[in-house]
Design a protein around this motif. Structure first.
Motif, mmCIF file in Angstrom:
data_model
loop_
_atom_site.group_PDB
_atom_site.id
_atom_site.type_symbol
_atom_site.label_atom_id
_atom_site.label_comp_id
_atom_site.label_asym_id
_atom_site.label_seq_id
_atom_site.Cartn_x
_atom_site.Cartn_y
_atom_site.Cartn_z
ATOM 1 N N GLU A 125 0.731 -1.105 -0.060
ATOM 2 C CA GLU A 125 0.128 -0.070 0.177
ATOM 3 C C GLU A 125 0.894 1.286 -0.039
ATOM 4 O O GLU A 125 0.717 2.242 -0.776
ATOM 5 C CB GLU A 125 -0.910 -0.178 1.370
ATOM 6 C CG GLU A 125 -1.876 1.231 1.366
ATOM 7 C CD GLU A 125 -2.942 1.015 2.406
ATOM 8 O OE1 GLU A 125 -2.983 1.941 3.199
ATOM 9 O OE2 GLU A 125 -3.280 -0.019 2.641
ATOM 10 N N GLU A 126 1.898 1.082 0.944
ATOM 11 C CA GLU A 126 2.977 2.427 0.834
ATOM 12 C C GLU A 126 3.651 2.726 -0.436
ATOM 13 O O GLU A 126 3.846 3.738 -0.948
ATOM 14 C CB GLU A 126 3.838 2.033 1.895
ATOM 15 C CG GLU A 126 4.508 3.361 2.433
ATOM 16 C CD GLU A 126 3.762 4.574 2.780
ATOM 17 O OE1 GLU A 126 4.149 5.680 2.377
ATOM 18 O OE2 GLU A 126 2.853 4.449 3.510
ATOM 19 N N GLU A 127 3.901 1.498 -1.190
ATOM 20 C CA GLU A 127 4.501 1.423 -2.232
ATOM 21 C C GLU A 127 3.547 1.883 -3.409
ATOM 22 O O GLU A 127 4.281 2.718 -4.169
ATOM 23 C CB GLU A 127 5.275 0.047 -2.630
ATOM 24 C CG GLU A 127 5.952 -0.084 -3.859
ATOM 25 C CD GLU A 127 6.364 -1.264 -4.095
ATOM 26 O OE1 GLU A 127 6.092 -1.809 -5.080
ATOM 27 O OE2 GLU A 127 7.160 -1.784 -3.217
ATOM 28 N N LYS A 128 2.420 1.589 -3.302
ATOM 29 C CA LYS A 128 1.616 2.251 -4.453
ATOM 30 C C LYS A 128 1.240 3.713 -4.243
ATOM 31 O O LYS A 128 1.027 4.393 -5.203
ATOM 32 C CB LYS A 128 0.140 1.310 -4.551
ATOM 33 C CG LYS A 128 0.328 0.072 -5.138
ATOM 34 C CD LYS A 128 -1.000 -0.646 -4.973
ATOM 35 C CE LYS A 128 -1.232 -1.996 -5.853
ATOM 36 N NZ LYS A 128 -2.555 -2.354 -5.713
ATOM 37 N N LYS A 129 1.157 3.996 -2.965
ATOM 38 C CA LYS A 129 0.828 5.381 -2.664
ATOM 39 C C LYS A 129 1.918 6.184 -3.038
ATOM 40 O O LYS A 129 1.679 7.482 -3.631
ATOM 41 C CB LYS A 129 0.663 5.538 -1.098
ATOM 42 C CG LYS A 129 0.212 6.818 -0.586
ATOM 43 C CD LYS A 129 0.041 6.879 0.839
ATOM 44 C CE LYS A 129 -0.137 8.165 1.533
ATOM 45 N NZ LYS A 129 -0.385 8.213 2.954
ATOM 46 N N GLU A 130 3.199 5.693 -2.805
ATOM 47 C CA GLU A 130 4.301 6.513 -3.313
ATOM 48 C C GLU A 130 4.497 6.614 -4.626
ATOM 49 O O GLU A 130 4.684 7.879 -5.182
ATOM 50 C CB GLU A 130 5.479 5.944 -2.827
ATOM 51 C CG GLU A 130 5.941 6.405 -1.274
ATOM 52 C CD GLU A 130 7.031 5.703 -0.793
ATOM 53 O OE1 GLU A 130 8.175 5.342 -1.532
ATOM 54 O OE2 GLU A 130 7.274 5.452 0.431
ATOM 55 N N LYS A 131 3.937 5.646 -5.389
ATOM 56 C CA LYS A 131 4.156 5.891 -6.718
ATOM 57 C C LYS A 131 3.049 6.578 -7.496
ATOM 58 O O LYS A 131 3.172 7.308 -8.227
ATOM 59 C CB LYS A 131 3.935 4.222 -7.564
ATOM 60 C CG LYS A 131 3.950 4.021 -8.954
ATOM 61 C CD LYS A 131 3.981 2.664 -9.534
ATOM 62 C CE LYS A 131 3.999 2.930 -10.991
ATOM 63 N NZ LYS A 131 4.064 1.761 -11.685
ATOM 64 N N LEU A 132 1.681 6.603 -6.933
ATOM 65 C CA LEU A 132 1.036 7.352 -7.592
ATOM 66 C C LEU A 132 1.457 8.807 -7.134
ATOM 67 O O LEU A 132 1.037 9.817 -7.990
ATOM 68 C CB LEU A 132 -0.249 6.932 -6.666
ATOM 69 C CG LEU A 132 -1.620 8.078 -6.890
ATOM 70 C CD1 LEU A 132 -2.186 7.914 -8.343
ATOM 71 C CD2 LEU A 132 -2.902 7.698 -6.064
ATOM 72 N N GLU A 133 1.565 9.130 -5.922
ATOM 73 C CA GLU A 133 2.054 10.643 -5.663
ATOM 74 C C GLU A 133 3.234 10.877 -6.504
ATOM 75 O O GLU A 133 3.126 12.135 -6.979
ATOM 76 C CB GLU A 133 2.656 10.678 -3.946
ATOM 77 C CG GLU A 133 1.609 10.800 -3.076
ATOM 78 C CD GLU A 133 2.041 10.622 -1.601
ATOM 79 O OE1 GLU A 133 3.295 10.714 -1.581
ATOM 80 O OE2 GLU A 133 1.261 10.578 -0.945
ATOM 81 N N GLU A 134 4.066 9.992 -6.874
ATOM 82 C CA GLU A 134 5.129 10.412 -7.910
ATOM 83 C C GLU A 134 4.579 10.474 -9.338
ATOM 84 O O GLU A 134 5.012 11.631 -9.836
ATOM 85 C CB GLU A 134 6.032 9.243 -7.945
ATOM 86 C CG GLU A 134 7.243 9.536 -8.817
ATOM 87 C CD GLU A 134 8.301 8.275 -8.696
ATOM 88 O OE1 GLU A 134 8.822 7.931 -9.719
ATOM 89 O OE2 GLU A 134 8.716 7.772 -7.800
ATOM 90 N N GLU A 135 3.688 9.946 -9.872
ATOM 91 C CA GLU A 135 3.026 10.181 -11.070
ATOM 92 C C GLU A 135 2.293 11.427 -11.281
ATOM 93 O O GLU A 135 2.493 12.348 -11.765
ATOM 94 C CB GLU A 135 2.066 8.857 -11.341
ATOM 95 C CG GLU A 135 3.019 7.583 -11.925
ATOM 96 C CD GLU A 135 2.118 6.584 -11.762
ATOM 97 O OE1 GLU A 135 0.734 6.518 -11.656
ATOM 98 O OE2 GLU A 135 2.611 5.457 -12.124
ATOM 99 N N LEU A 136 1.702 11.628 -10.413
ATOM 100 C CA LEU A 136 0.776 12.978 -9.941
ATOM 101 C C LEU A 136 1.685 14.198 -9.914
ATOM 102 O O LEU A 136 1.578 15.102 -10.493
ATOM 103 C CB LEU A 136 -0.124 13.023 -8.765
ATOM 104 C CG LEU A 136 -1.250 12.049 -9.036
ATOM 105 C CD1 LEU A 136 -2.094 11.873 -7.430
ATOM 106 C CD2 LEU A 136 -2.257 12.269 -9.915
ATOM 107 N N HIS A 137 3.013 14.140 -9.033
ATOM 108 C CA HIS A 137 3.748 14.868 -9.034
ATOM 109 C C HIS A 137 4.430 15.298 -10.504
ATOM 110 O O HIS A 137 4.818 16.689 -10.725
ATOM 111 C CB HIS A 137 4.979 14.540 -8.079
ATOM 112 C CG HIS A 137 5.960 15.763 -7.846
ATOM 113 N ND1 HIS A 137 5.691 16.748 -6.845
ATOM 114 C CD2 HIS A 137 7.195 15.758 -8.305
ATOM 115 C CE1 HIS A 137 6.852 17.399 -6.950
ATOM 116 N NE2 HIS A 137 7.921 16.894 -7.877
#
Length: 189
Positions: free
Chosen positions: A63-75
């Motif tokens: 979950e933390e990994e997916k969250k970081e990936k989503l935040e990175e893509e949005l960033h």
């Protein structure tokens, strides 16, 4: 000698064309749309970061990994948009020259764009702790001031369109009156 005059005329012609582009309602509409998308991306990043928008996974680590990936893509999506704003400001500075600095809102907008772009780049390409990342993210949130810029863009479009419409209507009325007088003069003859 003639070449230098042609070059100056070409440059001034290019400047006039670019000024028309920058001040056209279509350009203002595109800028408004990009600002709205940028604001939405920033809000989604914030909502994901504070767990209002949840990212589901089988394990907390995933979950933390997916969250970081989503935040990175949005960033990166937001970074792409702010890059377009940087190009816009640089082109405006080049086209308008010293007149760019006459408008305090444009200067303020440029400072916000350049500072947040620099901070975005720093966050994107350098490893920093979560505390630093969150602090800088708050500074990047200054881009939300551009919501005010949306209102200024809309006001500019209205301010420009209304007088043009009034002028067109006035000219049409004058032309109609002139044609009526001309017809009247013809019927008297």
């Amino acid at each position: 000698m003639e070449q230098s005059e042609d070059l100056r005329d070409g440059r001034s012609s290019f400047r006039r064309k670019m000024e028309k582009v920058f001040h056209s309602p279509i350009t203002h509409g595109i800028i408004i749309a990009l600002i709205i998308i940028d604001v939405l991306l920033l809000l989604v990043v914030l909502l994901v970061d504070i767990d209002v928008i949840e990212v589901h996974a089988e394990s907390p680590e995933e979950e933390e990994e997916k969250k970081e990936k989503l935040e990175e893509e949005l960033h990166y999506a937001a970074l792409s948009i702010i890059s377009l704003f940087v190009v816009e400001v640089v082109l405006k500075m080049a086209v308008e020259g010293k007149h760019f600095f006459d408008d305090k809102w444009e200067i303020f907008d440029a400072v916000i764009i350049f500072v947040t772009f620099g901070l975005d780049l720093a966050l994107a390409f350098s490893p920093v702790s979560y505390v630093v990342r969150d602090s800088v993210s708050l500074l990047i949130f200054f881009r939300l001031w551009r919501v005010i810029k949306i209102m200024a863009e809309i006001q500019y479009c209205v301010r420009k369109e209304v007088p043009e419409t009034i002028d067109k209507e006035k000219l049409a009325k004058e032309k109609a009156e002139w044609l009526a007088r001309r017809r009247e003069a013809h019927t008297k003859v």
